[in-house]
Design a protein around this motif. Structure first.
Motif, PDB file in Angstrom:
ATOM      1  N   SER A  94       3.479 -72.016 -58.489  1.00  0.00           N
ATOM      2  CA  SER A  94       4.405 -72.286 -59.575  1.00  0.00           C
ATOM      3  C   SER A  94       3.755 -72.012 -60.924  1.00  0.00           C
ATOM      4  O   SER A  94       2.573 -72.257 -61.123  1.00  0.00           O
ATOM      5  CB  SER A  94       4.840 -73.741 -59.487  1.00  0.00           C
ATOM      6  OG  SER A  94       5.193 -74.218 -60.753  1.00  0.00           O
ATOM      7  N   LEU A  95       4.534 -71.531 -61.869  1.00  0.00           N
ATOM      8  CA  LEU A  95       4.010 -71.283 -63.211  1.00  0.00           C
ATOM      9  C   LEU A  95       3.607 -72.579 -63.897  1.00  0.00           C
ATOM     10  O   LEU A  95       2.869 -72.564 -64.869  1.00  0.00           O
ATOM     11  CB  LEU A  95       5.058 -70.577 -64.078  1.00  0.00           C
ATOM     12  CG  LEU A  95       5.067 -69.066 -64.171  1.00  0.00           C
ATOM     13  CD1 LEU A  95       5.740 -68.647 -65.452  1.00  0.00           C
ATOM     14  CD2 LEU A  95       3.683 -68.475 -64.099  1.00  0.00           C
ATOM     15  N   ALA A  96       4.128 -73.694 -63.391  1.00  0.00           N
ATOM     16  CA  ALA A  96       3.809 -74.967 -64.018  1.00  0.00           C
ATOM     17  C   ALA A  96       2.406 -75.428 -63.661  1.00  0.00           C
ATOM     18  O   ALA A  96       1.882 -76.345 -64.278  1.00  0.00           O
ATOM     19  CB  ALA A  96       4.817 -76.035 -63.594  1.00  0.00           C
ATOM     20  N   SER A  97       1.814 -74.799 -62.665  1.00  0.00           N
ATOM     21  CA  SER A  97       0.440 -75.147 -62.319  1.00  0.00           C
ATOM     22  C   SER A  97      -0.501 -74.145 -62.951  1.00  0.00           C
ATOM     23  O   SER A  97      -0.236 -72.950 -62.973  1.00  0.00           O
ATOM     24  CB  SER A  97       0.217 -75.091 -60.814  1.00  0.00           C
ATOM     25  OG  SER A  97       1.071 -75.971 -60.164  1.00  0.00           O
ATOM     26  N   ARG A  98      -1.570 -74.646 -63.427  1.00  0.00           N
ATOM     27  CA  ARG A  98      -2.589 -73.786 -63.965  1.00  0.00           C
ATOM     28  C   ARG A  98      -3.157 -72.965 -62.822  1.00  0.00           C
ATOM     29  O   ARG A  98      -3.323 -73.475 -61.715  1.00  0.00           O
ATOM     30  CB  ARG A  98      -3.669 -74.676 -64.550  1.00  0.00           C
ATOM     31  CG  ARG A  98      -4.650 -73.931 -65.366  1.00  0.00           C
ATOM     32  CD  ARG A  98      -5.519 -74.940 -66.076  1.00  0.00           C
ATOM     33  NE  ARG A  98      -6.692 -74.238 -66.540  1.00  0.00           N
ATOM     34  CZ  ARG A  98      -7.738 -74.848 -67.056  1.00  0.00           C
ATOM     35  NH1 ARG A  98      -7.739 -76.144 -67.154  1.00  0.00           N
ATOM     36  NH2 ARG A  98      -8.754 -74.148 -67.464  1.00  0.00           N
ATOM     37  N   GLN A  99      -3.444 -71.721 -63.072  1.00  0.00           N
ATOM     38  CA  GLN A  99      -3.959 -70.870 -62.009  1.00  0.00           C
ATOM     39  C   GLN A  99      -5.408 -70.500 -62.275  1.00  0.00           C
ATOM     40  O   GLN A  99      -5.775 -70.138 -63.384  1.00  0.00           O
ATOM     41  CB  GLN A  99      -3.126 -69.602 -61.890  1.00  0.00           C
ATOM     42  CG  GLN A  99      -3.586 -68.699 -60.745  1.00  0.00           C
ATOM     43  CD  GLN A  99      -2.580 -67.626 -60.386  1.00  0.00           C
ATOM     44  OE1 GLN A  99      -1.928 -67.060 -61.256  1.00  0.00           O
ATOM     45  NE2 GLN A  99      -2.454 -67.338 -59.104  1.00  0.00           N
ATOM     46  N   THR A 100      -6.206 -70.618 -61.248  1.00  0.00           N
ATOM     47  CA  THR A 100      -7.599 -70.225 -61.361  1.00  0.00           C
ATOM     48  C   THR A 100      -7.825 -69.011 -60.482  1.00  0.00           C
ATOM     49  O   THR A 100      -7.526 -69.039 -59.292  1.00  0.00           O
ATOM     50  CB  THR A 100      -8.525 -71.363 -60.894  1.00  0.00           C
ATOM     51  OG1 THR A 100      -8.229 -72.534 -61.663  1.00  0.00           O
ATOM     52  CG2 THR A 100      -9.971 -70.982 -61.088  1.00  0.00           C
ATOM     53  N   ILE A 101      -8.325 -67.968 -61.064  1.00  0.00           N
ATOM     54  CA  ILE A 101      -8.629 -66.770 -60.290  1.00  0.00           C
ATOM     55  C   ILE A 101     -10.128 -66.562 -60.316  1.00  0.00           C
ATOM     56  O   ILE A 101     -10.729 -66.430 -61.380  1.00  0.00           O
ATOM     57  CB  ILE A 101      -7.907 -65.545 -60.873  1.00  0.00           C
ATOM     58  CG1 ILE A 101      -6.399 -65.708 -60.701  1.00  0.00           C
ATOM     59  CG2 ILE A 101      -8.394 -64.267 -60.191  1.00  0.00           C
ATOM     60  CD1 ILE A 101      -5.585 -64.552 -61.216  1.00  0.00           C
TER      61      ILE A 101
END
Length: 608
Positions: A449-456
């Motif tokens: 979800s875009l509401a969660s911060r994403q870590t790559i």
RNA sequence: GCCCCCGUAGCUCAGGGGACAGAGCAGGGGACUUCUAAUCCCAAGGCCGCAGGUUCGAAUCCUGCCGGGGGCGCCA
């Protein structure tokens, strides 16, 4: 199909039980546990109170009526728990699903028209044309593009738009940085310090206008990076063109005429009411009520690394009170005079806000019913000023929907890679695409979800790209293609579907594939309504899983499989293929006929 | 201080009013003379941050708190 049959049956049963008025919508769903049947409804629970009935009694009565006049495929219907009505069907309803998938095909299956031709302008990425796109930009690109795909399949008419902030301080700083490097000097402290500045300057012809040349260079760079991800825009809108056209001045006049502004300190201010954000507030006409996601704009990144932003800002001279409203607080975190924002600076130059209001008015004037902006969470403070301005022009709040999304954090070498276009330690979108390819990059962005911060984690992405779910899903598709090819080689052709005994498909694995396929329509509608493409990603993984299970347990071309069963299974595989193609296409990921990377790894493995 | 987002298995995350909570990865055990094993199966792993409230029913909605992230410019 089956759903409407069951709902019809429920509706007449409710009528016969004397329940009225009937609820607006009768909810019917697929329970998680098989003991609860193939379909289940809570109508009895929902209606009991208003009808002055005991839920279980009411449910029992409904069951009687339905049993007396059973809908197609019904085997039994029973009351369960506090008053659920559970339907147990024969497998025929799932065989019907197969027929429907095949009949409607990749172009038609799971298409809906609840968008009713709504023209929706989706603005996303919109990073400043002052440098290459960083990884975070890819998230908005993948999101916005897939959202448009999904909306289109649900009857909306989406339009992809990119807004270029091609004037103002950031552009000045960018141009100054180019000029400085050209002269062998350091860019100004508030300028851009990335390596790309030096690289680009090397391409810049002598005598070129740094501003114009740099703008064109950056814009081209951004467009190429996006194209690598398969993202193209219908319209690139220019802030400068808008200003030049007089639209901005006209907007200001209208705002002033409507009393939305006041003058103070030599500047023109927009009065902000502290109204709640569009996002996460009550509903739009469509009944939407979602939380924010998305992002907009420039460097963004995980943090704002630039010096002055550390919470120790010099105290501003206290706003004296020329206007009437200075003491008001905005309640949304925006600052300024009690939350009010400057539209025109004391030097006569508009801030970004005024053109932005004019820009959104322009989009609406172009005939769009709905505007969706995808912004980064770091622009949250801009939501209230913009919506206030747009509404002050007389537009309805529901026409502007701002999706806020949390930012992308990039890990490299076990540590967080700071992203700043100006500071110069960029992690570029191109780097990620180089590393994992466009398909894996897109799927990765659309995983959550875009509401969660994403870590790559770039190290993981580079070293273990096989872990990416994209391969799992693509492999399912490739397996089907391989199966079909092998069938063709062996001369096992699929007979026409009408001649195939689909009731041979009774293995749990087979039925699971069909159940999954059935869900696609609901999933797409939800994804469109919630502006949540990741639901489709989740579904694609689920279907792929169901197919892999089928493939493992249900041989198709093996010699001991009777031709009628083989034919039915081939058609099942074909239906699964159709579902995978639809999903992958909407996600912007290719559906390969064979897995190249698998071949490569196999070769490498063998060589060792 | 105020505003927004997040908190679910060891890790990364789905699910976002329904009935005993889901996947991948990591770790344990199994399945390839077969249509590609990037697959499949089994076992294990959870007070769904905490506390109240609403509801027949709450991981889901509301309020408060705690923890993490972001924002609070006459930058964009």
């Amino acid at each position: 199909m089956i759903r409407t049959h069951l709902i019809d049956a429920l509706r007449s049963a409710l009528a016969r039980s004397g329940v009225g008025p009937l609820p607006a919508t009768i909810e019917i769903g697929r329970p998680a546990r098989p003991e609860h049947g193939d379909w289940s409804t809570n109508v009895a629970l929902v209606c009991a109170r208003a009808a002055g009935r005991n839920p279980r009694d009411l449910a029992g009565e409904l069951v009687e009526h339905i049993s007396a006049d059973p809908p197609a495929h019904l085997r039994t219907v029973e009351v369960a728990g506090p008053g659920f009505v559970n339907f147990f069907l024969d497998d025929g309803w799932l065989h019907d699903v197969l027929r429907q998938v095949v009949a409607e095909g990749t172009g038609g299956y799971a298409r809906s028209d609840f968008g009713a031709g709504t023209a929706v302008n989706v603005e996303f990425v919109s990073a400043n044309p002052t440098g290459p796109l960083h990884v975070g930009g890819g998230r908005w690109a993948a999101y916005g593009d897939s959202l448009c795909n999904i909306l289109a399949r649900c009857g909306f008419v989406p339009h992809r738009e990119y807004y270029l902030n091609d004037r103002g301080r950031q552009m000045d700083a960018f141009a100054e940085s180019l000029v400085a490097r050209k002269q062998g000097a350091e860019p100004p402290t508030d300028g851009y310090h990335g390596d790309y500045i030096s690289e680009w300057v090397a391409e810049m012809p002598d005598g070129a206008d740094a501003r114009e040349w740099g703008y064109a260079r950056a814009r081209r760079d951004v467009a190429e990076s996006l194209a690598r991800l398969g993202v193209t825009f219908d319209t690139w809108s220019s802030e400068r063109a808008l200003v030049d056209s007089g639209a901005v001045a006209a907007t200001l006049e209208t705002l002033e005429g409507r009393g939305a502004t006041y003058r103070a300190d030599g500047a023109v201010w927009l009065r902000i009411d502290g109204a709640p954000d569009v996002v996460g507030t009550s509903d739009s006409a469509a009944g939407d009520n979602r939380r924010g996601r998305g992002r907009r704009g420039a460097a963004g990144g995980a943090i704002s690394p630039d010096a002055p932003d550390d919470g120790h800002r010099r105290p501003r001279p206290d706003p004296t009170t020329p206007g009437s409203d200075a003491a008001r607080t905005a309640g949304d975190g925006s600052a300024g005079r009690g939350g009010d924002r400057v539209l025109v600076r004391s030097n006569g130059e508009p801030t970004y806000l005024l053109p932005d209001i004019a820009y959104h008015a322009d989009k609406l004037a172009r005939g769009f019913d709905l505007l969706i902006d995808v912004w980064g969470a770091d622009h949250h403070g801009h939501v209230a000023p913009l919506t206030t301005g747009v509404c002050a022009l007389g537009h309805r709040r529901e026409q502007l929907e701002i999706v806020l999304g949390q930012l992308v954090t990039v890990m490299r070498g076990g540590a967080e890679a700071k992203i700043s276009k100006r500071a110069g330690n960029l992690v570029l979108l191109d780097d990620l695409v180089d590393l994992v390819g466009a398909d894996a990059a897109r799927m990765t962005f659309l995983l959550q979800s875009l509401a969660s911060r994403q870590t790559i984690d770039l190290d993981v992405a580079a070293a273990q790209s096989m872990e990416n779910p994209v391969f799992y899903v693509q492999y399912a598709h490739a397996r089907i293609c391989s199966l079909m090819a092998t069938a063709a080689e062996r001369g096992t052709t699929r007979p026409p579907l009408e001649e195939v005994a689909l009731d041979l498909l009774a293995d749990p694995r087979e039925l699971e594939v069909l159940r999954s396929l059935h869900a696609l329509g609901d999933v797409l509608a939800e994804a469109a309504r919630e502006r949540a493409p990741q639901r489709l990603t989740t579904w694609a993984r689920q279907l792929a899983g169901a197919f892999h299970g089928f493939y493992h347990d249900c041989p198709v071309l093996r010699s001991d499989i009777e031709p009628p069963l083989a034919a039915a299974r081939l058609w099942l595989a074909e239906a699964a293929r159709i579902g995978l193609v639809i999903a992958l296409d909407l996600l912007g990921v290719t559906a390969p006929e064979r897995m190249e990377t698998l071949d490569r790894d196999a070769t490498e493995g063998g060589a060792e």
